[in-house]
Design a protein around this motif. Structure first.
Motif, mmCIF file in Angstrom:
data_model
loop_
_atom_site.group_PDB
_atom_site.id
_atom_site.type_symbol
_atom_site.label_atom_id
_atom_site.label_comp_id
_atom_site.label_asym_id
_atom_site.label_seq_id
_atom_site.Cartn_x
_atom_site.Cartn_y
_atom_site.Cartn_z
ATOM 1 N N LEU A 166 0.824 -1.206 0.000
ATOM 2 C CA LEU A 166 0.000 0.000 0.000
ATOM 3 C C LEU A 166 0.862 1.260 0.000
ATOM 4 O O LEU A 166 0.535 2.252 -0.665
ATOM 5 C CB LEU A 166 -0.934 -0.013 1.220
ATOM 6 N N PHE A 167 1.988 1.218 0.736
ATOM 7 C CA PHE A 167 2.908 2.363 0.767
ATOM 8 C C PHE A 167 3.526 2.610 -0.603
ATOM 9 O O PHE A 167 3.592 3.753 -1.073
ATOM 10 C CB PHE A 167 4.000 2.133 1.810
ATOM 11 N N PHE A 168 3.977 1.547 -1.267
ATOM 12 C CA PHE A 168 4.582 1.705 -2.590
ATOM 13 C C PHE A 168 3.574 2.220 -3.615
ATOM 14 O O PHE A 168 3.922 3.018 -4.494
ATOM 15 C CB PHE A 168 5.170 0.372 -3.067
ATOM 16 N N GLN A 169 2.326 1.770 -3.500
ATOM 17 C CA GLN A 169 1.288 2.284 -4.398
ATOM 18 C C GLN A 169 1.048 3.764 -4.142
ATOM 19 O O GLN A 169 0.925 4.552 -5.080
ATOM 20 C CB GLN A 169 -0.009 1.489 -4.212
ATOM 21 N N ASN A 196 10.976 1.492 5.831
ATOM 22 C CA ASN A 196 11.053 1.858 4.414
ATOM 23 C C ASN A 196 10.693 3.323 4.201
ATOM 24 O O ASN A 196 11.304 4.011 3.377
ATOM 25 C CB ASN A 196 10.137 0.954 3.589
ATOM 26 N N LYS A 197 9.717 3.803 4.947
ATOM 27 C CA LYS A 197 9.345 5.215 4.842
ATOM 28 C C LYS A 197 10.499 6.114 5.269
ATOM 29 O O LYS A 197 10.783 7.131 4.625
ATOM 30 C CB LYS A 197 8.112 5.506 5.709
ATOM 31 N N ASN A 198 11.178 5.740 6.358
ATOM 32 C CA ASN A 198 12.311 6.540 6.838
ATOM 33 C C ASN A 198 13.446 6.570 5.819
ATOM 34 O O ASN A 198 14.094 7.609 5.623
ATOM 35 C CB ASN A 198 12.825 5.985 8.173
ATOM 36 N N LEU A 199 13.692 5.409 5.162
ATOM 37 C CA LEU A 199 14.744 5.367 4.135
ATOM 38 C C LEU A 199 14.400 6.274 2.966
ATOM 39 O O LEU A 199 15.252 7.009 2.441
ATOM 40 C CB LEU A 199 14.933 3.932 3.642
ATOM 41 N N ILE A 200 13.140 6.222 2.541
ATOM 42 C CA ILE A 200 12.700 7.069 1.434
ATOM 43 C C ILE A 200 12.838 8.539 1.806
ATOM 44 O O ILE A 200 13.308 9.360 1.006
ATOM 45 C CB ILE A 200 11.233 6.757 1.047
ATOM 46 N N GLU A 201 12.448 8.891 3.033
ATOM 47 C CA GLU A 201 12.561 10.279 3.489
ATOM 48 C C GLU A 201 14.018 10.728 3.539
ATOM 49 O O GLU A 201 14.344 11.876 3.208
ATOM 50 C CB GLU A 201 11.908 10.428 4.869
ATOM 51 N N THR A 202 14.911 9.812 3.930
ATOM 52 C CA THR A 202 16.346 10.127 3.951
ATOM 53 C C THR A 202 16.854 10.417 2.541
ATOM 54 O O THR A 202 17.605 11.380 2.320
ATOM 55 C CB THR A 202 17.149 8.955 4.555
ATOM 56 N N LEU A 203 16.439 9.592 1.579
ATOM 57 C CA LEU A 203 16.839 9.805 0.186
ATOM 58 C C LEU A 203 16.278 11.119 -0.341
ATOM 59 O O LEU A 203 16.980 11.881 -1.029
ATOM 60 C CB LEU A 203 16.360 8.631 -0.673
ATOM 61 N N GLN A 204 15.031 11.398 -0.040
ATOM 62 C CA GLN A 204 14.405 12.639 -0.503
ATOM 63 C C GLN A 204 15.114 13.858 0.078
ATOM 64 O O GLN A 204 15.386 14.837 -0.633
ATOM 65 C CB GLN A 204 12.926 12.651 -0.119
ATOM 66 N N ARG A 205 15.417 13.794 1.366
ATOM 67 C CA ARG A 205 16.088 14.908 2.038
ATOM 68 C C ARG A 205 17.467 15.157 1.440
ATOM 69 O O ARG A 205 17.853 16.310 1.168
ATOM 70 C CB ARG A 205 16.183 14.624 3.532
ATOM 71 N N ILE A 231 18.057 -1.005 -2.195
ATOM 72 C CA ILE A 231 18.510 0.180 -1.471
ATOM 73 C C ILE A 231 17.778 0.302 -0.139
ATOM 74 O O ILE A 231 18.291 0.855 0.828
ATOM 75 C CB ILE A 231 18.288 1.447 -2.344
ATOM 76 N N LEU A 232 16.571 -0.278 -0.070
ATOM 77 C CA LEU A 232 15.754 -0.202 1.143
ATOM 78 C C LEU A 232 16.271 -1.111 2.258
ATOM 79 O O LEU A 232 15.784 -1.042 3.381
ATOM 80 C CB LEU A 232 14.300 -0.556 0.818
ATOM 81 N N LEU A 233 17.249 -1.953 1.952
ATOM 82 C CA LEU A 233 17.831 -2.823 2.971
ATOM 83 C C LEU A 233 18.944 -2.122 3.742
ATOM 84 O O LEU A 233 19.500 -2.669 4.686
ATOM 85 C CB LEU A 233 18.364 -4.108 2.337
ATOM 86 N N ASN A 234 19.292 -0.913 3.309
ATOM 87 C CA ASN A 234 20.342 -0.159 3.984
ATOM 88 C C ASN A 234 19.776 0.603 5.174
ATOM 89 O O ASN A 234 18.572 0.589 5.434
ATOM 90 C CB ASN A 234 20.987 0.818 2.999
ATOM 91 N N THR A 235 20.645 1.304 5.853
ATOM 92 C CA THR A 235 20.228 2.179 6.953
ATOM 93 C C THR A 235 20.501 3.628 6.559
ATOM 94 O O THR A 235 21.301 3.904 5.657
ATOM 95 C CB THR A 235 21.008 1.858 8.240
ATOM 96 N N SER A 236 19.866 4.535 7.243
ATOM 97 C CA SER A 236 20.085 5.956 6.969
ATOM 98 C C SER A 236 21.542 6.333 7.212
ATOM 99 O O SER A 236 22.104 7.191 6.521
ATOM 100 C CB SER A 236 19.171 6.808 7.859
#
Length: 397
Positions: A166-169, A196-205, A231-236
């Motif tokens: 649902l998040f990816f959609q 996963n949301k935190n990783l995406i936010e880190t990439l966006q920032r 990439i989502l398996l990494n950490t911030s």
């Protein structure tokens, strides 16, 4: 010609002398996807795999036999499945048949993933409904299950899987991309959705901090994820450390973004240590300044993401073909090719009379399709007759 041979020998000798300085293996691009993918499936802990002093469940074996499943194959690969007291052979086979699987398909699925029969019908029906969120129809779904049964029958993380789908959609990923993730990178769905949301936010920032625009950020993120979901398996922390490493090596914000796009996010599977070793190795081989090295890396990111042993092997292979270090420095992208591919392409070009030692290496570069196009042009040029405008024209009466 002798001078060229001498330079080639000198280059090989120099490379061999450097070998002892760079012997630690590092993580390189071509192995990243395979290495991460091999960690896709967790070890099941709810069933015992101890096969000593236990007997097979006769009911399970008989049920599988009636479905034309190769029992010997299961005994050889996952005998522990046959030892479990409870199994749902008929029920799981029935669900697969409801989705359109014929007898052969059902047998193939259960042979490849016999632990499927240890799941309850309720678990599999829930998984079925979950995957239907992104599959076009059940025909596509059963085809995916046959190709990737382990991905489908991993049900322990159902709630995380559902939340992440649902998040990816919501993020904007198309269903066909999410389906590809479910089959080829299933472990990213095992993460809690917040991670996963935190990783995406880190990439966006970081994208915005590096000068990216709000208008292009969504497209950039979706493209990055599509190219490399792992990439989502990494950490911030890992993301931050690798970006800081590039900035400390005088790459501008724009250049860091450029490398991120070219490397498809695989830069986050590397470490500052491995990147430093690869850059130092290249700098010593090409005898260049820090600024010149930076330009070479921007031109050919392979110098950054391939480990020293890989770079060393490919350089040595090129030098043995009579190619000089100067030629490689002018066209470093040739290092993206394996030694076997380079040898094959040189052989094909040599058959046309093309001397790779005295010419440019551009003809070797690119994908298989790129090379075939270049090869075709060289071949056409060789076969084209030379037109002589003053030659007499013979006209038969």
């Amino acid at each position: 010609m002798l001078r060229g041979v001498a330079h080639g020998a000198k280059d090989i000798f120099t490379l061999l002398l450097m070998r002892s300085q760079y012997c630690n293996p590092g993580l390189y691009f071509s192995s990243v996807w395979t290495e991460v993918a091999n960690r896709s499936f967790p070890t099941r802990s709810c069933y015992t795999t101890d096969t000593k002093s236990r007997e097979e469940n006769k009911k399970t074996v008989e049920s599988l036999h009636r479905l034309s499943v190769d029992i010997k194959k299961i005994r050889r690969l996952k005998e522990w499945v046959l030892l479990q007291d409870v199994a749902y052979v008929k029920e799981i086979a029935g669900i697969l048949q409801e989705m359109g699987a014929d007898e052969t398909t059902v047998a193939n699925i259960l042979e490849r993933c016999p632990e499927a029969i240890l799941h309850t019908p309720a678990e599999i029906n829930s998984q079925r409904a979950l995957w239907q969120l992104v599959c076009q129809n059940e025909k596509q779904l059963i085809k995916l299950i046959e190709q990737f049964p382990e991905s489908f029958f991993t049900t322990e993380y159902y709630e995380n899987q559902k939340a992440n789908i649902l998040f990816f959609q919501e993020l904007g990923l198309k269903n066909n991309i999410i389906t590809r993730f479910l089959t080829s990178a299933p472990n990213i769905f095992y993460n809690p959705v917040e991670k996963n949301k935190n990783l995406i936010e880190t990439l966006q920032r970081n994208y915005l901090n590096l000068g990216g625009s709000d208008a292009n950020m969504k497209i950039w993120i979706l493209k990055l994820l599509s190219q490399n979901p792992f990439i989502l398996l990494n950490t911030s922390t890992v993301i931050q450390e690798n970006l800081e490493f590039l900035q400390k090596n005088d790459f501008t914000d724009h250049e860091v973004l450029q490398l991120l796009s070219k490397l498809k996010g695989f830069i986050f599977q590397l470490t500052p240590t491995t990147m430093q070793k690869s850059m130092l190795f290249s700098q010593n081989v090409f005898k260049c300044s820090d600024q010149e090295l930076k330009q070479l890396v921007l031109k050919c990111p392979a110098l950054l993401y391939y480990s020293v042993p890989v770079l060393e092997e490919r350089l040595e292979g090129l030098l043995k073909e009579g190619i000089s270090v100067l030629q490689i420095r002018e066209t470093p992208m040739v290092l993206e090719l394996t030694t076997q591919i380079v040898q094959y392409r040189i052989k094909k070009l040599s058959a046309l009379g093309y001397d790779i030692k005295s010419g440019t290496l551009e003809s070797l570069n690119g994908t298989k399709k790129d090379f075939e196009v270049n090869y075709g042009k060289i071949q056409s040029k060789k076969e084209r007759p030379i037109f002589n405008p003053v030659a007499p024209i013979n006209i038969e009466d």
